[in-house]
Write an enzyme that holds these catalytic residues in place. Structure first.
Site, PDB file in Angstrom:
ATOM      1  N   HIS A 135       4.923  -2.489  -2.434  1.00  0.00           N
ATOM      2  CA  HIS A 135       3.728  -1.859  -3.143  1.00  0.00           C
ATOM      3  C   HIS A 135       3.433  -2.948  -4.274  1.00  0.00           C
ATOM      4  O   HIS A 135       4.452  -3.794  -4.783  1.00  0.00           O
ATOM      5  CB  HIS A 135       4.093  -0.499  -3.706  1.00  0.00           C
ATOM      6  CG  HIS A 135       3.031   0.109  -4.639  1.00  0.00           C
ATOM      7  ND1 HIS A 135       2.607  -0.190  -5.643  1.00  0.00           N
ATOM      8  CD2 HIS A 135       2.067   1.214  -4.198  1.00  0.00           C
ATOM      9  CE1 HIS A 135       1.628   0.296  -6.264  1.00  0.00           C
ATOM     10  NE2 HIS A 135       1.296   1.269  -5.156  1.00  0.00           N
ATOM     11  N   ASP A 212      12.693   0.779  -5.572  1.00  0.00           N
ATOM     12  CA  ASP A 212      11.482   1.377  -6.023  1.00  0.00           C
ATOM     13  C   ASP A 212      11.689   2.561  -5.136  1.00  0.00           C
ATOM     14  O   ASP A 212      11.326   2.754  -3.883  1.00  0.00           O
ATOM     15  CB  ASP A 212      10.269   0.562  -5.540  1.00  0.00           C
ATOM     16  CG  ASP A 212       8.872   1.186  -5.751  1.00  0.00           C
ATOM     17  OD1 ASP A 212       8.789   2.404  -5.815  1.00  0.00           O
ATOM     18  OD2 ASP A 212       7.821   0.507  -5.463  1.00  0.00           O
ATOM     19  N   GLN A 215       8.463   6.511  -3.051  1.00  0.00           N
ATOM     20  CA  GLN A 215       8.042   7.425  -2.012  1.00  0.00           C
ATOM     21  C   GLN A 215       9.543   8.092  -1.312  1.00  0.00           C
ATOM     22  O   GLN A 215       9.430   8.900  -0.508  1.00  0.00           O
ATOM     23  CB  GLN A 215       7.462   6.500  -0.825  1.00  0.00           C
ATOM     24  CG  GLN A 215       6.253   5.865  -1.267  1.00  0.00           C
ATOM     25  CD  GLN A 215       5.224   6.941  -1.303  1.00  0.00           C
ATOM     26  OE1 GLN A 215       5.378   8.030  -0.875  1.00  0.00           O
ATOM     27  NE2 GLN A 215       4.171   6.641  -2.147  1.00  0.00           N
ATOM     28  N   LYS A 238       4.881  12.246  -7.641  1.00  0.00           N
ATOM     29  CA  LYS A 238       5.262  12.076  -6.262  1.00  0.00           C
ATOM     30  C   LYS A 238       6.602  12.975  -5.741  1.00  0.00           C
ATOM     31  O   LYS A 238       6.984  13.169  -4.757  1.00  0.00           O
ATOM     32  CB  LYS A 238       5.503  10.898  -5.841  1.00  0.00           C
ATOM     33  CG  LYS A 238       4.322   9.889  -6.027  1.00  0.00           C
ATOM     34  CD  LYS A 238       4.469   8.563  -5.270  1.00  0.00           C
ATOM     35  CE  LYS A 238       3.623   7.373  -5.849  1.00  0.00           C
ATOM     36  NZ  LYS A 238       2.307   7.441  -5.163  1.00  0.00           N
ATOM     37  N   CYS A 376      -2.496   0.009  -1.955  1.00  0.00           N
ATOM     38  CA  CYS A 376      -1.749  -0.991  -3.080  1.00  0.00           C
ATOM     39  C   CYS A 376      -0.812  -1.767  -2.443  1.00  0.00           C
ATOM     40  O   CYS A 376       0.249  -1.969  -2.983  1.00  0.00           O
ATOM     41  CB  CYS A 376      -1.537  -0.141  -4.185  1.00  0.00           C
ATOM     42  SG  CYS A 376      -2.735   0.776  -4.807  1.00  0.00           S
TER      43      CYS A 376
HETATM   44  N1  C6P Z   1       1.819   4.779  -4.234  1.00  0.00           N
HETATM   45  C1  C6P Z   1       0.088   5.709  -2.831  1.00  0.00           C
HETATM   46  O1  C6P Z   1      -0.777   6.258  -2.482  1.00  0.00           O
HETATM   47  P1  C6P Z   1       2.853   5.034  -9.849  1.00  0.00           P
HETATM   48  O2  C6P Z   1       1.345   4.714  -9.762  1.00  0.00           O
HETATM   49  O3  C6P Z   1       3.686   4.170 -10.994  1.00  0.00           O
HETATM   50  O4  C6P Z   1       3.583   6.549  -9.826  1.00  0.00           O
HETATM   51  O5  C6P Z   1       3.788   4.413  -8.309  1.00  0.00           O
HETATM   52  C2  C6P Z   1       3.555   3.324  -7.957  1.00  0.00           C
HETATM   53  C3  C6P Z   1       4.115   3.155  -6.690  1.00  0.00           C
HETATM   54  C4  C6P Z   1       5.308   2.311  -6.651  1.00  0.00           C
HETATM   55  N2  C6P Z   1       5.944   1.986  -5.591  1.00  0.00           N
HETATM   56  C5  C6P Z   1       5.529   2.773  -4.170  1.00  0.00           C
HETATM   57  C6  C6P Z   1       6.328   2.483  -2.949  1.00  0.00           C
HETATM   58  C7  C6P Z   1       4.388   3.522  -4.320  1.00  0.00           C
HETATM   59  O6  C6P Z   1       4.243   4.078  -3.403  1.00  0.00           O
HETATM   60  C8  C6P Z   1       3.508   3.656  -5.602  1.00  0.00           C
HETATM   61  C9  C6P Z   1       2.410   4.658  -5.709  1.00  0.00           C
HETATM   62  C10 C6P Z   1       0.705   5.574  -4.236  1.00  0.00           C
HETATM   63  O7  C6P Z   1       0.866   5.138  -1.846  1.00  0.00           O
HETATM   64  C11 C6P Z   1      -0.582   5.173  -5.153  1.00  0.00           C
HETATM   65  S1  C6P Z   1      -1.132   3.481  -4.852  1.00  0.00           S
END
Ligand code: C6P
Length: 419
Positions: A135, A212, A215, A238, A376
């Site tokens: 991401h 990270d 997910q 999430k 993203c």
């Molecule tokens: N993915 C998706 O629809 P934040 O925005 O900080 O809570 O998470 C960022 C982020 C970082 N790593 C991974 C693997 C992610 O999936 C995400 C967020 C969402 O897939 C929004 S782009």
């Protein structure tokens, strides 16, 4: 603590899908005149009543700043916030509360490590290794650090199924590799990465590993000590919790040696114009008034999740994945994107001749929420020769009927799209 006006209870202490669905009020609503089918859980999950009630109770009854006041409200809020930290510690199986830093989310957690650990420890020629699956939140902060330090960003390739090629990953590791940063589960494709092996290999060359976990948090068993990772990042929203709060887990020995990232209140012990003495862990990394309601809401979410039979939750999500894959296979024009052997309940796909946004818009008219676009994760899209995909992502409260509803709707709108 003073007693609250009402105790918050959860309906589900075991895995009972009907009871679980009753805990999530939003699942009851309709969208565009149709019952909502929420299949955008990789973007954010819905919130159970216990979370909504916890936040409401804080603002109705407990609202106060923390770590500052001697009055009852402030002491109570401080205690509740630190209990929330203990709950996160338990969820992650961290060794100590001081290893749990509250942030605004995964993005901030990764930026914290990049700017505090990497910026101060890396020099020109050092290497940071990520994968093609990442991401943007696990790419751009490292690119920024590379610009600041002269370090080099290396990228481990994936195969056409969307799996990191472990041999190629291992070949990219060397004594120059100082940081390895990979996702636990890919948001774009659903690939579950072999993070245990990745961490082992990275440690063999002395690299520090950040996972990270955005997910993964509530989609795979969680144990940072068993994983032996150095840093682990995830987002509250999430994981059934509120937006604007997240966590950075860090190994205490590393966090101790890292300088603070942001300066301000709460992260200090003594300030004079000549010198500032920083606070102990974890407060050294928590400058300013935090998202107190968010922290309490996140703890309520994790408590809710931990009270479930997690093995049953994983089995349920796996059944949803298998159902989705089977239905996808029955639509000849549909091409699955990401066919890793180990996958979470995330199904990315394209339909020949159809723009994913058009599909997403027509599904929305049927009450079905999916995400479309590059998610993203533009580098993985370009690696696969795509500009985007449609993505259905499921969570513990989804049913097989809902999976069928998604694919029934695709079959229904397909003639319009292909017209
Ligand atoms: N993915 C998706 O629809 P934040 O925005 O900080 O809570 O998470 C960022 C982020 C970082 N790593 C991974 C693997 C992610 O999936 C995400 C967020 C969402 O897939 C929004 S782009």
């Amino acid at each position: 603590m003073s007693s609250a006006p009402s105790e918050i209870t959860s309906a589900s202490t075991t895995f009972d899908i009907a009871a679980i669905r009753r805990d999530f009020p939003l699942l009851d609503r309709s969208v565009n005149g149709k019952p909502l089918v929420y299949a955008d859980n990789a973007a954010t999950t819905q919130k159970p009543n216990v979370v909504i009630e916890r936040i409401k109770r804080y603002y109705e009854y407990e609202n106060s700043n923390i770590h500052r006041g001697v009055h009852t409200l402030s002491e109570d809020a401080t205690e509740a916030y630190e209990i929330a930290r203990s709950c996160v510690k338990q969820f992650l199986n961290a060794a100590h509360e001081s290893e749990v830093i509250f942030t605004s989310g995964t993005t901030e957690s990764i930026n914290l490590v990049a700017q505090s650990y990497a910026r101060t420890n890396l020099v020109a020629g050092d290497e940071i290794l990520v994968s093609e699956l990442e991401h943007h939140a696990n790419i751009v902060p490292w690119q920024m650090v590379c610009q600041q330090t002269g370090a080099i960003l290396k990228v481990a390739p994936i195969n056409d199924a969307g799996e990191i090629i472990l041999e190629a990953f291992a070949e990219l590791l060397s004594a120059r590799t100082r940081i390895v940063a990979v996702g636990h589960i890919s948001n774009a494709l659903g690939t579950v990465n072999p993070v245990e092996r990745i961490i082992e290999l990275a440690h063999e060359v002395g690299a520090v590993v950040l996972i990270d976990g955005a997910q993964a948090s509530i989609h795979t068993p969680m144990d940072v000590q068993a994983l032996d990772c150095d840093f682990y990042a995830f987002s509250g929203h999430k994981a059934l919790g509120p937006t604007g709060v997240g966590v950075l887990y860090g190994r205490a020995s590393l966090l101790e040696a890292m300088p603070p990232w942001q300066g301000g209140g709460d992260m200090i012990k003594v300030v004079t114009f000549e010198h500032t003495e920083y606070n102990t862990l974890p407060y050294k990394f928590e400058a300013g008034t935090p998202n107190i309601a968010g922290g309490l809401g996140l703890a309520a979410a994790l408590e809710y999740f931990m009270a479930l039979d997690i093995t049953a939750v994983m089995a349920h999500e796996h059944a949803l994945l298998n159902c989705a894959i089977a239905r996808a296979a029955s639509i000849p024009q549909l091409q699955l994107v990401g066919t890793a052997a180990d996958k979470a309940a995330v199904v990315s796909f394209n339909i020949e001749g159809v723009h994913p946004h058009d599909l997403g818009t027509l599904l929305d008219q049927q009450g079905i929420a999916i995400r479309t676009g590059h998610h993203c994760a533009m580098p993985v899209m370009s690696r696969l020769g795509l500009s985007g995909t449609a993505r259905a992502s499921f969570a513990l409260y989804n049913t097989e009927d809902e999976v069928h509803a998604v694919f029934d709707a695709i079959e229904k709108v397909l003639p319009m799209l292909l017209d």
